[in-house]
Design an enzyme around this catalytic site. Structure first.
Site, short mmCIF file in Angstrom:
data_model
loop_
_atom_site.label_atom_id
_atom_site.label_comp_id
_atom_site.label_asym_id
_atom_site.label_seq_id
_atom_site.Cartn_x
_atom_site.Cartn_y
_atom_site.Cartn_z
N GLY A 15 0.79 -1.23 0.00
CA GLY A 15 0.00 0.00 0.00
C GLY A 15 0.82 1.28 0.00
CB SER A 16 4.28 2.20 -0.99
OG SER A 16 4.36 1.79 -2.34
CG ASN A 17 1.54 3.27 -5.72
OD1 ASN A 17 1.91 4.27 -6.31
ND2 ASN A 17 2.14 2.08 -5.86
CB ILE A 95 -8.75 -10.25 -13.40
CG1 ILE A 95 -7.32 -10.47 -13.89
CG2 ILE A 95 -9.70 -9.92 -14.54
CD1 ILE A 95 -7.15 -11.70 -14.74
CG ASN A 110 -4.18 -0.79 -12.48
OD1 ASN A 110 -3.98 -1.06 -11.28
ND2 ASN A 110 -3.57 -1.44 -13.45
CG HIS A 112 1.11 -2.18 -15.51
ND1 HIS A 112 0.77 -3.42 -14.98
CD2 HIS A 112 2.08 -2.41 -16.43
CE1 HIS A 112 1.50 -4.35 -15.57
NE2 HIS A 112 2.30 -3.77 -16.45
CD GLN A 174 6.53 0.60 -5.02
OE1 GLN A 174 6.94 0.71 -3.88
NE2 GLN A 174 5.31 0.19 -5.30
CD GLU A 177 4.44 1.91 -9.18
OE1 GLU A 177 4.32 1.04 -10.03
OE2 GLU A 177 4.32 1.67 -7.96
#
Ligand code: GAR
Length: 203
Positions: A15-17, A95, A110, A112, A174, A177
């Site tokens: 959950g770093s994002n 998915i 999302n 990626h 990351q 990100e």
């Protein structure tokens, strides 16, 4: 300014994002709130991050549902209960089906860890290393029925260095990100994203 945006974040792991988005909400950069964080994985650290910030954290175990559609139906119900109108997939490793997408048209986003359309699916960083590309990166996109095929919102390029491992490359990606995902969410929240076919227009 668009109507108030209530964000639901789905996580499967660290959950770093999620944290990057929470931080940008708390410092006032993103004018929205996260009303729930949901995980298919009870041990996801992302659930603990949510709790630390007073955000409802929900575990929904996919194994007790008969299939993807029934799981997604329950997920949609939960998200609607929390008044969610933007769903953010932040390392959600499942998915999702049309049942889900139809409930949130052009409102599922999302991230990626590759420059799509290169290296969709799992192990994107390893795919990039194995292919031998010199640059990779990350992509935010709206989710459609395919695997990592939806209209692209933002991308950021990251070099692949000669002695990179999957871990070192993932860490470099990351960093980008955590910049690009909150920025993409901000653009949505401010009502600045329009989708025209495959193209996302930023106003
Ligand atoms: C991120 O690197 C994200 O790009 C990737 O999972 C990681 C989650 O990290 N997502 C995918 O591979 C989706 N296909 P986080 O839990 O620390 O945010």
């Amino acid at each position: 300014m668009a109507n108030a945006v209530n964000i639901g974040v789905l996580v499967s792991g660290n959950g770093s994002n999620l944290q990057a988005i929470i931080d940008r909400i708390e410092d006032g950069t993103i004018p929205a709130r996260i009303t729930c964080v949901i995980s298919n994985n009870a041990g996801a650290y992302g659930l603990q991050r949510a709790e630390k910030h007073g955000i409802p954290a929900v575990h929904m175990d996919h194994r007790i549902f008969s299939g993807r559609e029934s799981y997604d139906t329950a997920m949609v119900e939960a998200l609607k209960q929390y008044d969610v109108n933007l769903v953010v997939l932040a390392g959600f490793m499942r998915i999702i089906t049309p049942v889900f997408l139809d409930a949130f048209p052009l409102a599922v986003m999302n991230i990626h860890p590759a420059l799509l359309p290169s290296f969709p699916g799992i192990h994107a960083q390893r795919q990039a290393l194995d292919y031998g590309v010199k640059f990779t990166g990350c992509t935010t996109h709206f989710v459609d029925a395919g695997t990592d095929t939806g209209p692209i919102i933002m991308q950021s390029v990251v070099p692949v260095l000669p002695d990179d491992t999957e871990e070192s490359l993932s860490a470099r990606i990351q960093i980008e990100e955590h910049r690009v995902f909150p920025e993409s969410v901000r653009l949505f929240v401010e009502g600045r994203l329009t989708v025209d076919g495959r193209r996302v227009i930023v106003s």
